[in-house]
Design a protein around this motif. Structure first.
Motif, PDB file in Angstrom:
ATOM      1  N   LYS A  56     -12.593 -35.968   7.641  1.00 45.11           N
ATOM      2  CA  LYS A  56     -12.246 -36.083   9.055  1.00 45.11           C
ATOM      3  C   LYS A  56     -13.480 -36.162   9.941  1.00 45.11           C
ATOM      4  N   GLN A  92      -8.575 -39.504   4.518  1.00 45.73           N
ATOM      5  CA  GLN A  92      -7.971 -40.510   3.635  1.00 45.73           C
ATOM      6  C   GLN A  92      -8.465 -40.322   2.206  1.00 45.73           C
ATOM      7  N   ARG A  94      -8.365 -42.923  -1.277  1.00 45.35           N
ATOM      8  CA  ARG A  94      -7.993 -44.199  -1.890  1.00 45.35           C
ATOM      9  C   ARG A  94      -8.530 -44.193  -3.321  1.00 45.35           C
ATOM     10  N   THR A 116      -3.071 -41.013   3.722  1.00 42.46           N
ATOM     11  CA  THR A 116      -3.563 -40.906   5.092  1.00 42.46           C
ATOM     12  C   THR A 116      -3.311 -39.480   5.578  1.00 42.46           C
ATOM     13  N   GLU A 117      -3.507 -39.255   6.878  1.00 46.18           N
ATOM     14  CA  GLU A 117      -3.358 -37.898   7.397  1.00 46.18           C
ATOM     15  C   GLU A 117      -1.912 -37.432   7.418  1.00 46.18           C
ATOM     16  N   ARG A 132       2.939 -36.529   3.543  1.00 41.38           N
ATOM     17  CA  ARG A 132       1.801 -35.839   2.907  1.00 41.38           C
ATOM     18  C   ARG A 132       2.026 -34.339   2.820  1.00 41.38           C
TER      19      ARG A 132
END
Length: 378
Positions: A56, A92, A94, A116-117, A132
């Motif tokens: 972040k 994030q 990936r 993602t968040e 999430r």
């Protein structure tokens, strides 16, 4: 006169080039700030070689996503080494690798992650997504074709020569296999020691024991797990134990699982079979006993390079098998290179009622061993 005109013309050109309204000046500054080029970073939108984590605060890490348990991500980077990062600090994730995730409701899914968040998506399955907040764990997927095992090997030696000779060695190895809902643990410790007999000049063995442990954990929730089963094989002729086998089940609870602090406890019933080396005439040479097993594992980072480890178990058995059998391992691991550690460790074994041999000799209740070794993580 011509020289004066030339000088005035030159001054006017310089003034025009560096005046605040000129393009030349604007190339050097915007709103009184120096122009700075973009970061020279080329990261593909779809990972092609490494897994990626964006924090972040803007930090970007490339490497291998090992796992995520108890809201802590374990990530391995060639440049910064093995790091633990809280999920709350991650913007994030990936992955190039196919990973397995487990949700709070027990659902399991596999794919290349795009987290993602607020969402969990899959790069290779764009129509699939989850909140999430429901994420329980991440682990390598069996579908990825990559090994799900990691572990370490440690060797310690001591050799003395001169007026007398002495040779000691210890060997330890451990391996862990993680999936999104299970954990397999394997561990081995071997200890050997011999000294030179001053009268005969021959080497005399003074200690040899081997211990192998295996367990399979199934995570019921974020904190609770069941050990189904646990297994231990132990042999120590100097304690009059030809071999000892213990197997059972246990329930465990994770007290802490932070990036730098892990602590879990477990307890459960087992059964133990012991075969003795030598016994008095007329005495049984073996014993089968029910067992109540209690144990704990505690790990804490003292600094970025030093980790403290405390492992303890107690087996409550019959008097014929020793009454209470304690095993303790504690010490520190000091990182010297990315995959190499120096281990400073103590191993303590204590039996409340050791079993006499055929001559009535009772082994010592407590054995203490101090180890200095070098370990390699793989």
């Amino acid at each position: 006169m011509n020289a004066l005109a030339t000088l005035l013309g030159t001054l006017l050109i310089i003034f025009a080039l560096y005046s605040p309204s000129s393009n030349a000046f604007q190339e050097q500054t915007t709103d009184n700030k120096p122009a700075v080029p973009d970061w020279p970073i080329d990261v593909p939108a779809i990972p092609q070689k490494w897994d990626w984590i964006l924090l972040k605060k803007g930090e970007l890490l490339g490497g291998e996503l090992i796992s995520m348990y108890q809201d802590t991500v374990e990530f391995d980077s060639d440049e910064v080494g093995l790091v633990n990062i809280k999920m709350k600090d991650i913007a994030q994730i990936r992955t190039n690798s196919v990973m397995s995730i487990r949700m709070d409701d027990g659902l399991i899914a596999h794919g290349q992650l795009l987290i993602t968040e607020d969402k969990i998506k899959f790069i290779n399955q764009p129509d699939v997504s989850f909140p999430r907040i429901m994420l329980l764990s991440i682990a390598p997927s069996e579908k990825s074709g990559d090994s799900l095992w990691d572990g370490d090997i440690s060797i310690g030696m001591n050799f003395k020569s001169g007026n007398s000779e002495r040779f000691d060695y210890t060997a330890q190895a451990s391996a862990t296999r993680l999936t999104s809902i299970t954990r397999t643990l394997l561990a081995y410790t071997g200890i050997f020691s011999e000294v030179e007999d001053p009268d005969t000049g021959s080497n005399v063995k003074t200690e040899e024991n081997h211990r192998f442990n295996a367990s399979f954990d199934w995570f019921y929730s974020r904190r609770f797990f069941f050990r189904l089963p646990s297994f231990e094989y132990y042999t120590d002729e100097f304690k009059n134990i030809e071999y000892q086998v213990t197997t059972g089940v246990a329930a465990g609870y994770i007290l802490y699982d932070e990036a730098d602090f892990k602590w879990d406890i477990y307890a459960g019933p087992s059964i133990q079979y012991t075969r003795f080396n030598k016994v008095d005439e007329g005495e049984k040479d073996d014993d089968t006993s029910p067992v109540i097993l209690l144990g704990t594992m505690y790990e804490r980072d003292l600094t970025d390079d030093i980790e403290y480890v405390f492992i303890y178990s107690a087996k409550f058995v019959s008097e014929e098998s020793g009454k209470v059998i304690h095993h303790l391992e504690t010490g520190i691991e000091i990182e010297v290179l990315s995959d190499f550690d120096i281990d400073l460790k103590a191993i303590v074994d204590h039996v409340d009622q050791p079993i006499p041999d055929e001559d009535g000799n009772i082994p010592e209740q407590t054995d203490i061993l101090f180890i200095v070794g070098l370990s390699y993580d793989f």
